[in-house]
Design a protein around this motif. Structure first.
Motif, PDB file in Angstrom:
ATOM      1  N   SER A   1      53.840  -8.778  35.210  1.00  0.00           N
ATOM      2  CA  SER A   1      53.440 -10.128  35.624  1.00  0.00           C
ATOM      3  C   SER A   1      54.617 -10.974  36.078  1.00  0.00           C
ATOM      4  CB  SER A   1      52.722 -10.842  34.476  1.00  0.00           C
ATOM      5  OG  SER A   1      51.564 -10.132  34.102  1.00  0.00           O
ATOM      6  N   ASN A   2      55.753 -10.826  35.423  1.00  0.00           N
ATOM      7  CA  ASN A   2      56.903 -11.683  35.727  1.00  0.00           C
ATOM      8  C   ASN A   2      57.792 -11.159  36.851  1.00  0.00           C
ATOM      9  OD1 ASN A   2      56.207 -13.575  33.754  1.00  0.00           O
ATOM     10  ND2 ASN A   2      57.266 -12.428  32.149  1.00  0.00           N
ATOM     11  N   LEU A   3      57.387 -10.064  37.463  1.00  0.00           N
ATOM     12  CA  LEU A   3      58.154  -9.539  38.601  1.00  0.00           C
ATOM     13  C   LEU A   3      57.540 -10.054  39.894  1.00  0.00           C
ATOM     14  CD1 LEU A   3      60.236  -7.725  39.982  1.00  0.00           C
ATOM     15  CD2 LEU A   3      58.634  -5.817  39.735  1.00  0.00           C
ATOM     16  N   GLU A   4      58.327 -10.764  40.673  1.00  0.00           N
ATOM     17  CA  GLU A   4      57.832 -11.309  41.932  1.00  0.00           C
ATOM     18  C   GLU A   4      58.220 -10.401  43.092  1.00  0.00           C
ATOM     19  OE1 GLU A   4      57.798 -15.571  44.370  1.00  0.00           O
ATOM     20  OE2 GLU A   4      59.533 -15.046  43.126  1.00  0.00           O
ATOM     21  N   ILE A   5      57.231 -10.011  43.889  1.00  0.00           N
ATOM     22  CA  ILE A   5      57.459  -9.261  45.115  1.00  0.00           C
ATOM     23  C   ILE A   5      56.989 -10.131  46.264  1.00  0.00           C
ATOM     24  CG2 ILE A   5      56.868  -7.210  46.460  1.00  0.00           C
ATOM     25  CD1 ILE A   5      58.537  -6.548  43.992  1.00  0.00           C
ATOM     26  N   LYS A   6      57.902 -10.477  47.166  1.00  0.00           N
ATOM     27  CA  LYS A   6      57.513 -11.326  48.294  1.00  0.00           C
ATOM     28  C   LYS A   6      58.256 -10.897  49.550  1.00  0.00           C
ATOM     29  CE  LYS A   6      60.794 -15.063  47.155  1.00  0.00           C
ATOM     30  NZ  LYS A   6      60.918 -16.508  46.844  1.00  0.00           N
ATOM     31  N   ASN A   7      57.807 -11.369  50.679  1.00  0.00           N
ATOM     32  CA  ASN A   7      58.308 -10.881  51.961  1.00  0.00           C
ATOM     33  C   ASN A   7      59.495 -11.699  52.462  1.00  0.00           C
ATOM     34  OD1 ASN A   7      58.370  -9.197  54.171  1.00  0.00           O
ATOM     35  ND2 ASN A   7      56.884 -10.393  55.339  1.00  0.00           N
ATOM     36  N   ASP A   8      60.595 -11.687  51.685  1.00  0.00           N
ATOM     37  CA  ASP A   8      61.827 -12.295  52.190  1.00  0.00           C
ATOM     38  C   ASP A   8      62.746 -11.207  52.746  1.00  0.00           C
ATOM     39  OD1 ASP A   8      62.121 -11.385  49.594  1.00  0.00           O
ATOM     40  OD2 ASP A   8      62.999 -13.227  48.808  1.00  0.00           O
ATOM     41  N   SER A   9      63.240 -10.324  51.870  1.00  0.00           N
ATOM     42  CA  SER A   9      63.969  -9.149  52.341  1.00  0.00           C
ATOM     43  C   SER A   9      63.784  -8.027  51.332  1.00  0.00           C
ATOM     44  CB  SER A   9      65.465  -9.443  52.540  1.00  0.00           C
ATOM     45  OG  SER A   9      66.145  -9.471  51.291  1.00  0.00           O
ATOM     46  N   TYR A  10      63.937  -6.812  51.813  1.00  0.00           N
ATOM     47  CA  TYR A  10      63.829  -5.632  50.951  1.00  0.00           C
ATOM     48  C   TYR A  10      64.830  -5.770  49.801  1.00  0.00           C
ATOM     49  CZ  TYR A  10      63.236  -0.521  50.153  1.00  0.00           C
ATOM     50  OH  TYR A  10      62.967   0.727  49.636  1.00  0.00           O
ATOM     51  N   TRP A  11      66.072  -6.111  50.139  1.00  0.00           N
ATOM     52  CA  TRP A  11      67.117  -6.174  49.121  1.00  0.00           C
ATOM     53  C   TRP A  11      66.856  -7.288  48.113  1.00  0.00           C
ATOM     54  CZ3 TRP A  11      70.117  -3.716  46.274  1.00  0.00           C
ATOM     55  CH2 TRP A  11      71.157  -4.320  45.584  1.00  0.00           C
ATOM     56  N   ALA A  12      66.332  -8.418  48.564  1.00  0.00           N
ATOM     57  CA  ALA A  12      66.025  -9.511  47.640  1.00  0.00           C
ATOM     58  C   ALA A  12      64.997  -9.067  46.595  1.00  0.00           C
ATOM     59  CB  ALA A  12      65.506 -10.721  48.406  1.00  0.00           C
TER      60      ALA A  12
END
Length: 678
Positions: free
Chosen positions: A428-439
């Protein structure tokens, strides 16, 4: 990530893959003639006899430096997992849901256009920050920040069981910081190793240029990296020395650490990494930590900054634009291991999702591909192997009754894990978003790091799994005295619901016995039934064990794996003992099983005993490039597949009986020269 953690478990091998059990109830012999090369005399080269057909049918492709039975399963597993992930990647999922995270991370990893457009941008700010360091005052804090971010400069930190108090977790410092992994790459003077060093330095320079440095700056930075890493290598322990748990246990107070190593600001380091007010720590390799302190105090600041920047470039390279990925592969894949072609992007993307969201993927995988019947049969096999090992311990003529009693207590206390965890990890506390692969990788590193740090000073969770269900492997963990068999290993050639006992005891049975024997190998035997590093042997029994183990050290150490290159019998001792014990324990268990359910020759004319050894050999079928052989010989505690057969079986008397091996045959070994331990 290339950060090297000295986790306290001992695995069968280091390859991830899958399971695909058949559902029919009919039992077959399990032997596939196509795997064999029957033109070969099994008494002269059993590996070629048992695996030659498989090796011919599965030549190395450019994508692999080594391809074996494990890799064959890996291909199947990736395809299965790809199917699961791509379904999620196509749909619109609820933001923050596990399906959104899996699908979006896969899509981000597959988006070559964005990755190439971004170039070095995802790490540019980090590199600039390091370049702006003006003095040494903030270095300790910066190293801690980098450790939390997933980089591994200078040394490492993890939180794991206290070897002397295994029910509790503690912070542990260990040597690290070597891009080539093993100290020998920096110190050995043979032509091959010197060539590797030269090409590594060239590689570092090329990577710096890709990151925006001039050719002159890059060349200077590469030399600086070599300066630091060579110093670290000189102070590091060898892989063999790291196998001694007592020599790598040095629990001290933080106050003592500050006194012994004052040049590192430990208050700043531990506070930044999330361990404020830490009272004690295990410093596994103090000499290397002191060398780090000396470097931080005396080495030119520009040299240190180049080394820190290299850690960023090197670690992030797999998640950046194609030119970084290609150069990274050119050295670590092509030069170091002989691989000619990198994996296609979808395979690398699947591996990344597995690495970041492994248990979430494992839950989907287990639900679809792991039948309950496989788990039930596996648990029964484990019980049978435990009984067989107990009988062998009781029958040992070289061990006293006092030590036998404690060994049997430890065996009875084994914590057995099969298939998948009872409780799945919460993402739940892991955020995956479309900024960069490395981020996203950085956020994942923070997520994993914070979970680990939170364990410090708390009881060990013995139900935590150290491998995901989709990993074809197995392990023994001495501090929890556990054996673990993930779902993915329960398929052919390890385990076949259709095959008879002779096949399954020769394959998965030996795997079970192998992991059990790890509890009694040269490392595992030093831990008691509760997982504490504690001597429970009489002096005479310990002496007898060491003398018997030395037979395997000497035997494997004399194997020439390539012209002029011998195997390392000391480094591979634990795995060789585990194979040796696993074979004997599982063979006894098969005999006991056949007393209740007799087996005869199969349709090919092979006896049950012959099928047992053929099935064992098939597990290690493999084709390997010379570069990979050199790499494994220098760094891998597992013997090469060929020698897990041709060097292990000559010490097993039952194999001689099964195939009529006699004096004069190439693999014959006189009885007095054979190892006899468990």
């Amino acid at each position: 990530m290339r950060t090297k953690f000295y986790l306290p478990f001992i695995a069968l091998a280091l390859i991830a893959t899958s399971c695909n059990s058949k559902k029919e109830a009919t039992k077959e012999s399990g032997i596939r003639l196509a795997n064999l090369d029957q033109t070969i005399n099994p008494r002269n080269d059993f590996y070629q006899y048992a695996c030659g057909g498989w090796m011919k049918a599965n030549p190395l492709t450019d994508e692999y430096s080594s391809f074996g039975s494990f890799d064959q399963l890996a291909e199947n597993n990736r395809t299965q997992i790809k199917g699961l992930i791509e379904e999620l990647a196509k749909q619109q999922s609820q933001p923050g849901s596990i399906t959104q995270k899996i699908g979006d991370l896969y899509n981000i990893a597959m988006d070559s256009a964005k990755l190439n457009a971004d170039g070095v941008a995802p790490i540019k700010e980090y590199l600039d920050k390091l370049a702006a360091i003006k003095d040494r005052n903030g270095l300790s804090q910066e190293i801690a920040t980098m450790h939390r971010d997933g980089f591994g400069p200078f040394f490492g930190l993890y939180v794991g069981a206290d070897d002397m108090n295994s029910s509790m977790n503690m912070a542990q410092l260990y040597q690290g910081g070597l891009s080539l992994g093993e100290r020998e790459y920096y110190l050995d003077d043979d032509d091959h190793t010197k060539e590797i060093r030269t090409k590594f330095e060239e590689h570092v320079g090329k990577m710096f240029q890709l990151a925006g440095f001039t050719a002159e700056e890059a060349q200077k930075a590469a030399k600086n990296v070599m300066t630091v890493e060579t110093r670290l290598a000189e102070a590091s322990k060898s892989a063999v020395e790291l196998r001694d748990p007592y020599a790598n246990y040095n629990k001290i107070t933080v106050a003592q650490l500050k006194k012994e190593v004052p040049s590192i600001d430990w208050d700043a380091y531990f506070t930044t990494i999330g361990l404020k007010d830490l009272q004690e720590v295990n410093v596994g390799q103090m000499d290397e930590i002191k060398t780090v302190a000396d470097l931080l105090k005396k080495e030119d600041l520009d040299v240190l900054k180049a080394y820190l920047q290299w850690n960023v470039i090197n670690t992030a390279s797999s998640y950046l634009s194609d030119n970084f990925v290609a150069q990274n592969f050119d050295f670590y894949g092509r030069t170091l291991s002989g691989t000619k072609e990198m994996q296609p992007r979808w395979k690398r993307a699947v591996s990344a999702v597995n690495g970041v969201l492994g248990e979430a993927v494992g839950q989907m995988y287990s639900e679809k591909y792991f039948p309950a019947a496989a788990k039930e049969r596996m648990i029964k096999l484990v019980g049978n192997l435990q009984k067989a090992l107990g009988e062998r311990i009781q029958g040992l003529e070289w061990m006293s009754e006092e030590t036998k009693a404690k060994a049997l207590e430890k065996l009875a206390a084994f914590h057995v894990k099969v298939g998948y965890p009872d409780k799945w990890r919460d993402y739940s506390n892991l955020e995956i978003k479309n900024d960069s692969y490395w981020a996203n990788i950085i956020r994942s590193n923070h997520f994993d790091h914070d979970k680990m740090i939170a364990k410090a000073g708390k009881p060990v969770d013995k139900d935590e799994w150290l491998m995901t269900p989709q990993t074809v492997n197995a392990y023994y963990n001495p501090t929890t005295n556990e054996i673990c068999f993930p779902a993915a290993i329960l398929q052919y050639p390890f385990f076949d619901m259709n095959a008879d006992d002779a096949c399954n005891y020769g394959a998965i049975g030996v795997v079970i016995g192998h992991e059990m024997t790890h509890g009694f190998d040269d490392q595992g035997r030093q831990y008691d039934k509760d997982g504490n590093l504690k001597d429970w042997w009489t002096p005479e029994d310990a002496k007898n064990f060491k003398e018997r183990a030395q037979v395997l050290v000497d035997y494997f150490g004399n194997i020439e794996v390539l012209p002029g290159l011998k195997a390392n019998g000391e480094l591979t001792l634990g795995e060789n003992i585990a194979d040796h014990g696993g074979l004997q324990v599982s063979f006894l268990a098969l005999q006991k099983a056949m007393a209740e359910n007799p087996l005869g020759k199969d349709e090919h004319g092979f006896t049950p005993e012959q099928r047992f050894f053929l099935s064992y050999a098939n597990v290690w079928a493999d084709n390997t490039r010379d570069e990979q052989i050199r790499l494994q010989t220098k760094s891998d505690p597992h013997s090469l597949g060929r020698w897990r057969v041709n060097a292990a079986l000559p010490h097993i008397s039952m194999w001689y009986d099964a195939f009529g091996v006699k004096e004069g045959d190439a693999l014959y070994l006189p009885v007095e020269k054979r190892a006899s331990i468990w």
